[in-house]
Scaffold this motif. Structure first.
Motif, PDB file in Angstrom:
ATOM      1  N   THR A  40      11.411  27.103  46.345  1.00 31.06           N
ATOM      2  CA  THR A  40      10.082  26.480  46.357  1.00 31.06           C
ATOM      3  C   THR A  40       9.306  26.965  45.140  1.00 31.06           C
ATOM      4  N   GLU A  51       0.044  21.636  44.329  1.00 33.78           N
ATOM      5  CA  GLU A  51       0.805  21.692  45.579  1.00 33.78           C
ATOM      6  C   GLU A  51       1.981  22.664  45.512  1.00 33.78           C
ATOM      7  N   GLU A  52       2.537  22.877  46.692  1.00 33.60           N
ATOM      8  CA  GLU A  52       3.760  23.649  46.848  1.00 33.60           C
ATOM      9  C   GLU A  52       4.912  22.659  46.984  1.00 33.60           C
ATOM     10  N   VAL A  53       5.968  22.835  46.167  1.00 33.34           N
ATOM     11  CA  VAL A  53       7.084  21.892  46.160  1.00 33.34           C
ATOM     12  C   VAL A  53       8.385  22.631  46.464  1.00 33.34           C
ATOM     13  N   ARG A  64      14.382  14.865  49.049  1.00 33.20           N
ATOM     14  CA  ARG A  64      13.390  15.774  48.477  1.00 33.20           C
ATOM     15  C   ARG A  64      12.701  16.508  49.610  1.00 33.20           C
TER      16      ARG A  64
END
Length: 258
Positions: free
Chosen positions: A17, A23-25, A216
């Protein structure tokens, strides 16, 4: 009883991550696979499913958020010295000759001994570029530049090659020539490699095993072992094998399912 060699690469429930300003991806989630020594593993799948992220994790550029990554049984603690990374862009320095570019990795790793430089020149000859050692990158074709980049990658004698679409910008003739050279060197030197490609024909022509990724965050959707009758053939001849087209269509359907 003969002892089974430990895998060159082991990923166990690996998740990565990263954070942007917004944002957090999560790039990949719960990835588990092992690569035996001497195998060429190919990662395929749509853009954004985390294929290149896996290469960066193996190189030690990124650190996984969760899970375990082992190279020859050892956890990666920093930038891995047993791997060598080759990208789509050749990255040659225009002010250095072919010979000087070829030695760059050796110089950076403080390995530019006479023996290692001699080995690099042997690779250059093997790639058909011995007579061009004095030229500059601007004097080379795209295919020749990528051959120099491949020599630079191999010159440091890595245990594991990480290849991120290295031939994707080339025409089909140069692509197949470089595929042949890669497979030849892999077998001769018993190297392990992970190749990322969008070219499914290339995946089947050079790979021992193919992992299809999707989603994803990226996950593993399917793993396919390339049949021995395909693996034993050079990349050009493998494409005309009767089984090749059927395998290609099956792989295409799986990738498209994503």
């Amino acid at each position: 009883m003969k002892k089974t060699p430990r895998p060159a690469i082991t990923l166990n429930q690996v998740t990565h991550t990263y954070f942007t300003k917004k944002e957090e991806v999560t790039a990949i989630s719960d990835i588990t696979f092992a690569v035996p020594q001497g195998e060429l593993l190919v990662l395929v799948g749509p853009s954004g499913c985390g294929k290149s992220t896996i290469l960066s994790l193996l190189a030690g550029i990124y650190k996984q958020t969760a899970g375990q990554i082992l190279l020859f049984g050892e956890e990666i603690s920093q930038r891995s010295k047993c791997t060598s990374y080759m990208l789509q862009k050749d990255g040659l320095l225009e002010w250095r000759t072919v010979a000087q570019n070829m030695r760059l990795g050796l110089e950076l790793q403080k390995q530019a001994t006479p023996e290692r430089i001699e080995y690099a020149f042997h690779l250059l000859e093997q790639m058909g570029l011995g007579q061009f050692a004095h030229l500059y990158p601007s004097q080379l074709s795209g295919g020749m530049r990528q051959r120099v980049a491949l020599v630079r990658t191999l010159a440091v004698n890595p245990d594991i090659l990480l290849l991120d679409e290295p031939f994707s910008a080339l025409d089909i003739q140069n692509k197949i020539v470089l595929e042949d050279l890669l497979v030849e060197v892999m077998k001769e030197q018993k190297k392990t490699a992970v190749l990322v490609t969008h070219d499914l024909e290339e995946a089947l022509a050079v790979g021992d095993r193919i992992i299809v990724m999707g989603g994803r965050p990226g996950t593993i959707r399917q793993t396919t072992a390339v049949p021995e009758e395909i693996r034993l053939l050079p990349p050009l001849k493998s494409r005309s094998h009767p089984v090749f087209r059927q395998l290609f269509e099956e792989l295409w359907r799986e990738v498209e399912r994503n």
